[in-house]
Design an enzyme around this catalytic site. Structure first.
Site, PDB file in Angstrom:
ATOM      1  N   LYS A 116       0.807  -1.234   0.000  1.00 52.98           N
ATOM      2  CA  LYS A 116       0.000   0.000   0.000  1.00 52.98           C
ATOM      3  C   LYS A 116       0.835   1.278   0.000  1.00 52.98           C
ATOM      4  O   LYS A 116       0.426   2.290  -0.564  1.00 52.98           O
ATOM      5  CB  LYS A 116      -0.951   0.002   1.207  1.00 52.98           C
ATOM      6  CG  LYS A 116      -2.061  -1.039   1.088  1.00 52.98           C
ATOM      7  CD  LYS A 116      -2.982  -0.967   2.292  1.00 52.98           C
ATOM      8  CE  LYS A 116      -4.204  -1.821   2.052  1.00 52.98           C
ATOM      9  NZ  LYS A 116      -5.260  -1.559   3.026  1.00 52.98           N
ATOM     10  N   GLY A 167      -0.531   0.510  10.078  1.00 49.12           N
ATOM     11  CA  GLY A 167      -1.115   0.981   8.823  1.00 49.12           C
ATOM     12  C   GLY A 167      -2.638   0.983   8.845  1.00 49.12           C
ATOM     13  O   GLY A 167      -3.268   1.904   8.299  1.00 49.12           O
ATOM     14  N   THR A 174       3.382  -0.259  21.464  1.00 48.06           N
ATOM     15  CA  THR A 174       4.529   0.647  21.358  1.00 48.06           C
ATOM     16  C   THR A 174       3.992   2.078  21.378  1.00 48.06           C
ATOM     17  O   THR A 174       3.469   2.576  20.384  1.00 48.06           O
ATOM     18  CB  THR A 174       5.294   0.384  20.043  1.00 48.06           C
ATOM     19  OG1 THR A 174       5.522  -1.017  19.925  1.00 48.06           O
ATOM     20  CG2 THR A 174       6.615   1.125  19.994  1.00 48.06           C
ATOM     21  N   LYS A 205       4.544   4.882  18.688  1.00 46.73           N
ATOM     22  CA  LYS A 205       3.835   4.842  17.397  1.00 46.73           C
ATOM     23  C   LYS A 205       2.459   5.494  17.524  1.00 46.73           C
ATOM     24  O   LYS A 205       1.984   6.162  16.602  1.00 46.73           O
ATOM     25  CB  LYS A 205       3.679   3.394  16.926  1.00 46.73           C
ATOM     26  CG  LYS A 205       4.954   2.806  16.363  1.00 46.73           C
ATOM     27  CD  LYS A 205       4.588   1.760  15.330  1.00 46.73           C
ATOM     28  CE  LYS A 205       5.366   0.499  15.517  1.00 46.73           C
ATOM     29  NZ  LYS A 205       4.767  -0.646  14.832  1.00 46.73           N
TER      30      LYS A 205
HETATM   31  P1  ATR Z   1      -1.514  -3.243   9.913  1.00 47.96           P
HETATM   32  O1  ATR Z   1      -1.207  -2.726   8.558  1.00 47.96           O
HETATM   33  O2  ATR Z   1      -2.400  -4.440   9.953  1.00 47.96           O
HETATM   34  O3  ATR Z   1      -1.980  -2.146  10.830  1.00 47.96           O
HETATM   35  P2  ATR Z   1       1.045  -3.026  11.141  1.00 47.96           P
HETATM   36  O4  ATR Z   1       1.255  -1.705  10.469  1.00 47.96           O
HETATM   37  O5  ATR Z   1       2.163  -4.023  11.190  1.00 47.96           O
HETATM   38  O6  ATR Z   1      -0.146  -3.805  10.470  1.00 47.96           O
HETATM   39  O7  ATR Z   1       0.523  -2.733  12.619  1.00 47.96           O
HETATM   40  C1  ATR Z   1       0.156  -3.746  13.481  1.00 47.96           C
HETATM   41  C2  ATR Z   1      -0.354  -3.122  14.770  1.00 47.96           C
HETATM   42  O8  ATR Z   1      -0.789  -4.186  15.612  1.00 47.96           O
HETATM   43  C3  ATR Z   1       0.700  -2.359  15.529  1.00 47.96           C
HETATM   44  O9  ATR Z   1       0.078  -1.297  16.196  1.00 47.96           O
HETATM   45  C4  ATR Z   1       1.205  -3.400  16.526  1.00 47.96           C
HETATM   46  O10 ATR Z   1       1.725  -2.893  17.700  1.00 47.96           O
HETATM   47  P3  ATR Z   1       3.260  -2.370  17.764  1.00 47.96           P
HETATM   48  O11 ATR Z   1       3.233  -1.018  17.143  1.00 47.96           O
HETATM   49  O12 ATR Z   1       3.580  -2.362  19.208  1.00 47.96           O
HETATM   50  O13 ATR Z   1       4.067  -3.380  16.988  1.00 47.96           O
HETATM   51  C5  ATR Z   1      -0.085  -4.085  16.836  1.00 47.96           C
HETATM   52  N1  ATR Z   1       0.128  -5.440  17.390  1.00 47.96           N
HETATM   53  C6  ATR Z   1       0.571  -6.524  16.742  1.00 47.96           C
HETATM   54  N2  ATR Z   1       0.617  -7.594  17.571  1.00 47.96           N
HETATM   55  C7  ATR Z   1       0.169  -7.153  18.773  1.00 47.96           C
HETATM   56  C8  ATR Z   1      -0.039  -7.758  20.044  1.00 47.96           C
HETATM   57  N3  ATR Z   1       0.211  -9.043  20.254  1.00 47.96           N
HETATM   58  N4  ATR Z   1      -0.529  -6.994  21.038  1.00 47.96           N
HETATM   59  C9  ATR Z   1      -0.801  -5.687  20.847  1.00 47.96           C
HETATM   60  N5  ATR Z   1      -0.621  -5.050  19.671  1.00 47.96           N
HETATM   61  C10 ATR Z   1      -0.145  -5.774  18.649  1.00 47.96           C
END
Ligand code: ATR
Length: 271
Positions: A68, A131, A154, A157
């Site tokens: 994207k 994203g 995090t 972010k």
């Molecule tokens: P997408 O495009 O699906 O949003 P991404 O940009 O990789 O994918 O973002 C994934 C989001 O899910 C992030 O906010 C991530 O948290 P981090 O920024 O801390 O990595 C969150 N996420 C993924 N696994 C998680 C978990 N087990 N618990 C809480 N948040 C999670």
């Protein structure tokens, strides 16, 4: 030579995509003679592959993960929504130029509206700051909520997103997931990929209530893990994101064909 108009969704992985099914249902309803394929495109060859698809006569492409942002860089002309979220899910060619839009956020709002969920003056909390969250915030803000709060594993972010979308006329706050909320949300949106990754998600202990409607951007045949969690924690009204998926597809279809599909099917027709 075939007179069918050619469309496709590109991404990697792409086999699981429901877009071909959805667009074929739209085309059937509206009497459009189209083909719609799912085409695997590796990040590394994005530009040359997309150039070739347009040369081969594809008129429109949906773009999914992980392409994207590359589609954003590729397009000649970006919609305001694409500019706001830095990514693109719909490409089309007009003359020699490639145009781009992102329909995820508007798709979500359409689905919420269809479900009778009015966001004006409401408290919205979004879990996750990746994203998917970035793709929906601009559209949610246009509904004039009281406030959008972002909670992410995090925190930095979440702060970056809040800074990106904050303006003098809106309120975006960031919370720590380990602390109780000091407000009662009306709408809880899960945008994390925790469920897809089969991981647990951390959340404020007082997040869920009877009042809060819960919307998980991911979907599955039955309840998603986040919906299960929400219901076990006291939430009564929970939705998965299949409606958003269908509406974002309908918005792409409208861009390409000028025709508006009626959304008269549900996930039983797709999953
Ligand atoms: P997408 O495009 O699906 O949003 P991404 O940009 O990789 O994918 O973002 C994934 C989001 O899910 C992030 O906010 C991530 O948290 P981090 O920024 O801390 O990595 C969150 N996420 C993924 N696994 C998680 C978990 N087990 N618990 C809480 N948040 C999670």
């Amino acid at each position: 030579m075939s007179s069918k108009r050619k469309f496709a969704v590109i991404g990697n992985p792409i086999d699981h995509s429901l877009s071909p099914k959805i667009h074929k249902l739209f085309a059937k309803e509206l009497g459009q003679d189209i083909t719609y394929e799912a085409i695997k495109v590796e990040k590394e060859v994005f530009e040359s592959r997309v150039n070739r698809l347009f040369e081969e006569g594809y008129e429109g492409l949906n773009v999914t993960l992980p392409l994207k942002e590359l589609a954003f860089d590729y397009a000649d002309t970006l919609s305001e929504d694409s500019k706001a979220c830095g990514s693109v899910n719909t490409l089309w060619k007009d003359g020699s130029k490639v145009f781009a839009d992102t329909t995820d956020g508007r798709g979500l709002v359409r689905d919420l509206t269809e479900k009778g969920i009015d966001l004006k003056d409401k408290e919205i909390i979004i879990l996750g700051a990746g994203g998917s969250a970035r793709a929906i915030i601009a559209s949610l803000l246009r509904q004039d909520p009281a406030r959008i709060t972002i909670g992410n594993r995090t925190r930095s972010k979440a702060e970056a997103l809040a800074n990106q979308f904050s303006s003098p006329t809106n309120q975006i706050k960031v919370v720590d997931l380990s602390q109780d909320l000091n407000f009662v949300p009306d709408l809880i949106v899960n945008s994390t990929s925790a469920g897809v990754l089969k991981e647990n998600v951390e959340f404020p202990k007082n997040l869920f209530s009877k009042q809060a409607q819960v919307y998980d951007l991911s979907y599955s045949e039955f309840h998603t893990p986040f919906m299960e969690l929400a219901m076990q924690s006291g939430a009564e009204i929970c939705y998965d994101g299949i409606g958003m998926l269908i509406h974002q597809a309908a918005l792409s279809f409208e861009i390409w064909t000028g025709q508006t599909p009626s959304i008269n099917f549900d996930k039983k027709d797709l999953l």
